[in-house]
Write a protein that holds these residues in place. Structure first.
Motif, PDB file in Angstrom:
ATOM      1  N   LYS A  44       0.687  -1.130   0.061  1.00  0.00           N
ATOM      2  CA  LYS A  44      -0.040  -0.153  -0.061  1.00  0.00           C
ATOM      3  C   LYS A  44       0.873   1.105  -0.030  1.00  0.00           C
ATOM      4  CE  LYS A  44      -4.166  -1.681   1.588  1.00  0.00           C
ATOM      5  NZ  LYS A  44      -4.323  -2.741   0.946  1.00  0.00           N
ATOM      6  N   THR A  46       0.530   4.055   1.664  1.00  0.00           N
ATOM      7  CA  THR A  46       0.828   4.645   2.972  1.00  0.00           C
ATOM      8  C   THR A  46       1.903   3.774   3.659  1.00  0.00           C
ATOM      9  OG1 THR A  46      -0.942   3.364   3.846  1.00  0.00           O
ATOM     10  CG2 THR A  46      -1.340   5.667   3.167  1.00  0.00           C
TER      11      THR A  46
ATOM     12  N   ILE B  28       2.645  10.721  -3.536  1.00  0.00           N
ATOM     13  CA  ILE B  28       1.998   9.854  -3.405  1.00  0.00           C
ATOM     14  C   ILE B  28       0.936  10.042  -4.811  1.00  0.00           C
ATOM     15  CG2 ILE B  28      -0.206   8.814  -2.399  1.00  0.00           C
ATOM     16  CD1 ILE B  28       1.352   9.126   0.354  1.00  0.00           C
ATOM     17  N   ALA B  55      -7.949   1.533  -3.591  1.00  0.00           N
ATOM     18  CA  ALA B  55      -7.877   0.227  -2.751  1.00  0.00           C
ATOM     19  C   ALA B  55      -6.459   0.303  -2.139  1.00  0.00           C
ATOM     20  CB  ALA B  55      -8.285  -1.110  -3.295  1.00  0.00           C
ATOM     21  N   GLU B  56      -5.287   0.393  -3.167  1.00  0.00           N
ATOM     22  CA  GLU B  56      -4.129   0.348  -2.756  1.00  0.00           C
ATOM     23  C   GLU B  56      -3.467   1.511  -2.351  1.00  0.00           C
ATOM     24  OE1 GLU B  56      -1.983  -0.897  -6.425  1.00  0.00           O
ATOM     25  OE2 GLU B  56      -3.475  -3.032  -6.436  1.00  0.00           O
ATOM     26  N   PHE B  57      -4.379   2.500  -1.917  1.00  0.00           N
ATOM     27  CA  PHE B  57      -3.716   3.657  -0.972  1.00  0.00           C
ATOM     28  C   PHE B  57      -3.318   3.379   0.368  1.00  0.00           C
ATOM     29  CE2 PHE B  57      -4.491   7.280   1.798  1.00  0.00           C
ATOM     30  CZ  PHE B  57      -3.666   8.080   1.325  1.00  0.00           C
ATOM     31  N   GLY B  58      -4.174   2.745   1.066  1.00  0.00           N
ATOM     32  CA  GLY B  58      -3.771   2.365   2.333  1.00  0.00           C
ATOM     33  C   GLY B  58      -4.418   3.139   3.436  1.00  0.00           C
ATOM     34  N   ASP B  59      -3.563   3.212   4.589  1.00  0.00           N
ATOM     35  CA  ASP B  59      -4.405   3.961   5.729  1.00  0.00           C
ATOM     36  C   ASP B  59      -3.529   5.231   5.939  1.00  0.00           C
ATOM     37  OD1 ASP B  59      -5.238   4.766   8.351  1.00  0.00           O
ATOM     38  OD2 ASP B  59      -4.159   2.998   9.218  1.00  0.00           O
ATOM     39  N   ILE B  60      -4.133   6.411   5.635  1.00  0.00           N
ATOM     40  CA  ILE B  60      -3.504   7.640   5.890  1.00  0.00           C
ATOM     41  C   ILE B  60      -2.957   7.832   7.491  1.00  0.00           C
ATOM     42  CG2 ILE B  60      -5.732   8.813   6.509  1.00  0.00           C
ATOM     43  CD1 ILE B  60      -2.643  10.547   4.425  1.00  0.00           C
ATOM     44  N   GLU B  62      -1.718   5.856   9.429  1.00  0.00           N
ATOM     45  CA  GLU B  62      -0.414   5.061   9.581  1.00  0.00           C
ATOM     46  C   GLU B  62       0.809   5.808   9.344  1.00  0.00           C
ATOM     47  OE1 GLU B  62      -0.207   1.996   6.772  1.00  0.00           O
ATOM     48  OE2 GLU B  62       1.989   1.156   7.678  1.00  0.00           O
ATOM     49  N   LEU B  63       0.565   6.650   8.307  1.00  0.00           N
ATOM     50  CA  LEU B  63       1.634   7.589   7.543  1.00  0.00           C
ATOM     51  C   LEU B  63       1.716   8.834   8.431  1.00  0.00           C
ATOM     52  CD1 LEU B  63       3.081   7.646   5.089  1.00  0.00           C
ATOM     53  CD2 LEU B  63       1.372   8.781   3.906  1.00  0.00           C
ATOM     54  N   GLU B  66       3.978   8.018  11.436  1.00  0.00           N
ATOM     55  CA  GLU B  66       5.208   7.942  10.929  1.00  0.00           C
ATOM     56  C   GLU B  66       5.932   9.423  11.002  1.00  0.00           C
ATOM     57  OE1 GLU B  66       8.162   5.874  11.639  1.00  0.00           O
ATOM     58  OE2 GLU B  66       6.461   4.610  11.347  1.00  0.00           O
TER      59      GLU B  66
END
Lengths: 110, 322
Positions: A44, A46, B28, B55-60, B62-63, B66
């Motif tokens: 992913k 992120t 991104i 769908a492949e972006f993910g969870d903001i 989490e980013l 970090e």
């Protein structure tokens, strides 16, 4: 497709490993991961950028702005000497992990 | 393609705008667009491509975790400016340069006075020495005052750093540790400046007590030494106060609203001190020194006034709390 929970601890190592083949940027690295695993693992966005931030903080990679291609100025990443050493450790660790997991979970080759 | 762009905008809403987050967002977005183009080329429909990419972006979150930033109320990021590390670095540099130039301005003015005194000392052997001396005084005063005016105008550009702004935790820690490192140079500069001012009495004493040089020449040299001493104060003092200002005005995004109310009250006190207190001290200094001729030691008033300033501020601060 593999669940990202299982693979979580290895994302940093994947990226480092790919960067040993030369400097690269986000999309190219995620494409390589997908192609090398025959679509079994898709990283992913992120997750990948969290990994970049972590690796940078630890001094394992550096980043620099690349030249503009197709109207986009991409950030390139490059592995450092520290990163290579860390990767060596992680590879060793993986060898042991693989054996352990295989012995306990694999089972069917006895 | 627009859908992807809107999606990213939505995801990054309320994220403090810094060089780092802007670059992250651009990177991104670039990746997602590449991915979208590749999917389209391999025969996916518009809809399929967009769904896959998102769908492949993910969870903001989490980013953001970090990166050490937290998403905030959009209103907060609109009300307060977010200062990046490079903004603040430029601020410190500008403050240092300002201190340097103001010090130079003071030195220029003092050089003018010293020049006048020197020519006066040789009035008996040089005809028209008074006029040359006055010319000297006017010339250097113009340089000095010119420097003050230029720096005064530049100070307006730094205004935005004097009210609270949003700072990233990592940056604030960085500047606080830099200030600690700077402390040694700061103390050294203050000691050097004070030493020069104290030493400045020597030429006057030599002039008054011995026949080596006329007293006016002694005073002239004394003024020059004070001028150099003042540069030490203004330069290092300004850099130090820039760090202090970052420490006070740079606020974390979660608490900036609450802490700013307090700031507004303190600002009134600061205003009184900057606009009224210091000008009065300067006037007292000049009036007293001119009428009593006590240039050699009357500068001590600035040190006393400086010590008193923090007392007044802390008193005003404690009144506020009640």
């Amino acid at each position: 497709m593999i669940s990202s929970d299982v693979i979580r601890g290895y994302n940093d190592t994947f990226l480092l490993s790919l960067l040993t083949k030369g400097d690269s940027y986000g999309y190219d690295l995620s494409r390589q991961i997908r192609e090398l695993t025959d679509d079994a693992y898709i990283i992913k966005e992120t997750t990948m950028y969290s990994a970049f931030a972590r690796l940078k903080k630890n001094g394992y990679i550096t980043s620099y702005p690349g030249t503009v291609t197709q109207g986009k100025k991409r950030t390139y990443y490059s592995i450092t000497e520290n990163g290579r050493n860390y990767l060596k450790e992680k590879r060793q660790e993986w060898r042991i992990t693989k054996e352990v997991v295989d012995k306990l979970v694999g089972g069917d080759n006895k | 393609m627009n859908t992807i762009r809107e999606y990213i905008e939505q995801m990054f809403k309320g994220v403090p705008v810094t060089e780092e987050t802007v670059q992250l967002k651009a990177d991104i977005l670039g990746n997602l667009e590449d991915k979208y183009t590749a999917l389209k080329e391999s025969g996916a429909s518009e809809h399929e491509a967009i769904v896959t990419v998102i769908a492949e972006f993910g969870d903001i979150d989490e980013l953001l975790e970090e990166f050490g930033v937290s998403r905030v109320n959009e209103q907060v990021t609109k009300n307060y400016e977010t200062m990046s590390e490079s903004d603040l670095r430029q601020y410190i540099q500008a403050k240092g340069k300002m201190g340097w130039n103001i010090g130079l301005g003071v030195l220029a003015c003092l050089t003018g006075v010293a020049g006048l005194l020197l020519f006066l000392a040789f009035q008996s052997v040089l005809s028209g020495a008074l006029y040359i001396g006055l010319l000297f005084l006017v010339g250097f005063s113009v340089i000095g005052i010119g420097l003050f005016i230029i720096e005064g105008m530049k100070a307006g550009e730094l205004e935005r750093f004097s009210s609270p702004y949003i700072i990233l935790p990592g940056d604030k820690e960085q500047f606080i540790s830099e200030q600690k490192d700077y402390k040694r140079s700061f103390i050294f500069s203050i000691v050097a400046g004070v030493s020069l001012c104290i030493m400045s009495i020597t030429p006057i004493l030599v002039g008054a007590l011995t026949a080596v040089l006329p007293i006016l020449v002694g005073v002239a040299f004394s003024l020059l030494l004070i001028g150099v001493g003042i540069i030490f104060f203004t330069y290092s003092g300004n850099i130090w106060s820039a760090y202090e200002s970052i420490k006070h005005n740079g606020k974390y995004v979660e608490v900036i609203e609450k802490e700013t109310v307090k700031h507004k009250r303190n600002k009134k006190v600061d205003y009184v001190i900057d606009e009224i207190y210091w000008p009065i001290i300067v006037v007292i200094y000049f009036v007293f020194s001119f009428t009593q001729g006590t240039w050699a030691w009357s500068w001590i008033i600035f040190i006393l006034a400086g010590a008193l300033e923090s007392t007044i501020k802390s008193l005003a601060g404690s009144w506020d709390k009640d």
